[in-house]
Design an enzyme around this catalytic site. Structure first.
Site, PDB file in Angstrom:
ATOM      1  N   HIS A 114       0.178 -12.302   1.405  1.00  0.00           N
ATOM      2  CA  HIS A 114      -0.585 -11.322   0.635  1.00  0.00           C
ATOM      3  C   HIS A 114      -0.677 -11.711  -0.843  1.00  0.00           C
ATOM      4  CE1 HIS A 114      -1.328  -6.719  -0.082  1.00  0.00           C
ATOM      5  NE2 HIS A 114      -2.418  -7.451  -0.233  1.00  0.00           N
ATOM      6  N   TYR A 163       0.828  -1.204   0.000  1.00  0.00           N
ATOM      7  CA  TYR A 163       0.000   0.000   0.000  1.00  0.00           C
ATOM      8  C   TYR A 163       0.866   1.259   0.000  1.00  0.00           C
ATOM      9  CZ  TYR A 163      -3.507  -3.424   1.558  1.00  0.00           C
ATOM     10  OH  TYR A 163      -4.317  -4.520   1.674  1.00  0.00           O
TER      11      TYR A 163
END
Length: 322
Positions: A138, A54
């Site tokens: 992830h 992010y």
């Protein structure tokens, strides 16, 4: 607070997803990011999720800085491994990956045991913490075998050493998450966008299997990256422009919600929270106003008549929400 699986880690029913704090799509200032975290705290949110992906670490840095104002024992933080950050030449931006930040680093897929540890150490440095509570593998979609063979055992070892409290996987699909639930000893899985008013694919196997095995589910992407927040021609779905068919369906859902005196946002969050396996619903927010709105919508009761109409008109399967 709800415990994640058989771990001692607890989460609040509503959590803050910090991808927007990493300049998802458009820039956010440090002040706006801090205000969003402060608003979340005011609304009783004690679970915060981030990742190196992010904003090339910007989300972790901002979240960690904002959380320093609060007692570490009173909140839960999760981050993710699988994308290791390495220095890059710094030219251009990262908008191709969805983040309005300089491309001064690059992502390297790495689900190796060494990669997991190195990525987690870097995350701790950016967060300014000596520990995180939850670590997810992830998006191992194209790296599932390495993630299961190398990444997962590394997380299991970190958990046994007490470095992290709970481990799991986070993905935008349900099938591989179901495999993690069945074939490993994960505490939790983060399912984004596949348990929503527009996509119930998690109901086929993931949600019942997680409940059967005592694995918690974190429901992310309840708004399907924006389409269920405010359906309009420019709305996004799965991070791209929403297809016409789904936009039409979202508008129909909005009409039914308004007829029953609730917003589509409230209905979307209520649907995400409904299954017994779901421990928390993550909402992404880039401002204090968005956080307050999400908290208010989450607390809004949705009448049974609304769900009945959705089932009767085919907008939801007969057994949903469940």
């Amino acid at each position: 607070m709800t415990r994640l699986g058989r771990s001692a880690v607890e989460v609040t029913p509503l959590g803050l997803g910090a991808a927007p704090l990493g300049n998802l799509y458009t820039p956010v200032t440090d002040e706006q990011a801090h205000a969003a975290v402060h608003a979340a705290w005011q609304r009783g949110i004690r679970y915060f999720d981030t990742a190196p992906h992010y904003g090339l670490g910007a989300s972790e840095r901002r979240l960690g800085a904002a959380l320093r104002a609060y007692d570490r024992a009173r909140y839960t933080v999760s981050t993710k491994v699988g994308r290791r950050l390495e220095p890059a030449d710094g030219t251009g931006d990262d908008l191709a990956n969805g983040f309005a930040v300089p491309a001064d680093q690059r992502r390297v897929w790495d689900f190796s045991a060494d990669g997991v540890r190195r990525t987690l150490e870097a995350s701790l440095a950016r967060l300014g913490l000596d520990r995180v509570d939850v670590v997810y593998l992830h998006d191992p979609d194209d790296h599932a075998e390495q993630a299961l063979r190398e990444g997962y055992p590394a997380l299991e070892k970190l958990r046994s050493e007490g470095v992290v409290g709970a481990i799991g996987a986070g993905m935008n699909q349900a099938e591989t998450l179901t495999r993690f639930v069945r074939d490993t000893d994960v505490d939790v899985v983060l399912c984004a966008g596949r348990h929503t008013l527009l996509d119930q694919s998690a109901a086929a196997a993931l949600l019942p299997e997680a409940r059967r095995r005592g694995v918690s589910v974190i429901a992310g992407g309840a708004f399907n990256s924006g389409l269920l927040a405010d359906p309009a021609p420019h709305s996004t779905y799965d991070y791209t422009r929403a297809p016409e068919e789904l936009l039409h369906r979202a508008l129909r859902l909005k009409e039914v919600a308004e007829r029953h005196g609730v917003t589509l946002r409230a209905a979307a969050l209520a649907f995400a929270a409904a299954p017994p396996a779901v421990a928390s619903v993550l909402v992404g927010a880039r401002s204090a106003a968005e956080v307050h709105d999400c908290a208010e919508q989450f607390a809004t009761p949705v009448p049974d008549a609304f769900w009945r109409e959705l089932r009767d008109t085919g907008l939801l399967p007969p057994q949903e929400p469940s």
